[in-house]
Design a protein around this motif. Structure first.
Motif: not given
Length: 213
Positions: A132-144, A157-161, A30-35
């Motif tokens: 759906n939890q794994k996909k949602i956590l990935l999105r939340w971490n991307k937002i953070a 920030i640490k985002i917990c399940p 994900g970061e590589t695509r942006h870079l």
């Protein structure tokens, strides 16, 4: 007479901790695509890396892998994590509609909340299935991560399940303070309540918000 200016280095998040100058590190896809695709940085160019733990380093791009990662070498540590910790804030927020929760995560990151715990309570209308939890956590971490880049924060920030409220409460140490936000008129404003703790400030505050309605 012409003038030149040094281009501001862009910041990217590492999935591993920054250790020392000279080490080889790797940016995820994900970061590589942006870079590479968005900013069009290439081999030999420099950027900033942060590990989300308060550390930042200047690094040079060495190459790109077929699996989508970027290979870099750390050149110098620009900021090292401060071992002196201040007030630790943990936000426990009952699950709300998607856009509202995304907004709360973004603002929690910008405000320096260290941990975000979504809550499942008796009256929460929103439910997150295990599938759906794994996909949602990935999105939340991307937002953070995006909020951290915008605000210049080096700590992520640490985002917990999502947790049931009883489970979350059972993990709060007895010595810590719990704050429950309530709309009642007789409830003390948070700033006023916090000012009463100046003589014996807590190390950790656990902030609870209930469900919508």
């Amino acid at each position: 007479m012409g003038t030149t200016s040094k281009r501001r280095l862009r910041r990217f998040f590492l999935a591993s901790a920054i250790q020392e100058p000279g080490e080889e590190v790797y940016l995820e896809k994900g970061e590589t695509r942006h870079l590479r695709n968005t900013l069009r940085l290439g081999i030999g160019e420099s950027c900033l890396l942060t590990d989300g733990q308060g550390n930042e380093a200047e690094a040079r791009i060495q190459g790109f892998f077929a699996d989508g990662r970027t290979h870099l070498t750390v050149e110098k540590i620009t900021v090292s994590e401060n071992s002196e910790k201040g007030l630790l804030l943990k936000a426990y927020v009952a699950l709300v509609q998607k856009n509202k929760l995304d907004y709360l995560i973004e603002k929690s990151q910008e405000l320096g909340v260290q941990e975000f715990i979504p809550l499942e309570t008796q009256r929460t209308a929103v439910k997150i299935s295990a599938s759906n939890q794994k996909k949602i956590l990935l999105r939340w971490n991307k937002i953070a991560q995006e909020a951290a880049k915008q605000s210049g924060s080096l700590s992520l920030i640490k985002i917990c399940p999502p947790q049931r409220i009883g489970e979350a409460l059972s993990r709060v140490p007895r010595a810590d303070r719990i704050v429950i936000f309530h709309p009642a008129r007789e409830a003390a404003p948070f700033s006023q309540w916090l000012s009463r703790l100046q003589d014996s400030p807590p190390q950790t505050l656990h902030l609870f918000w209930g469900p919508e309605g």
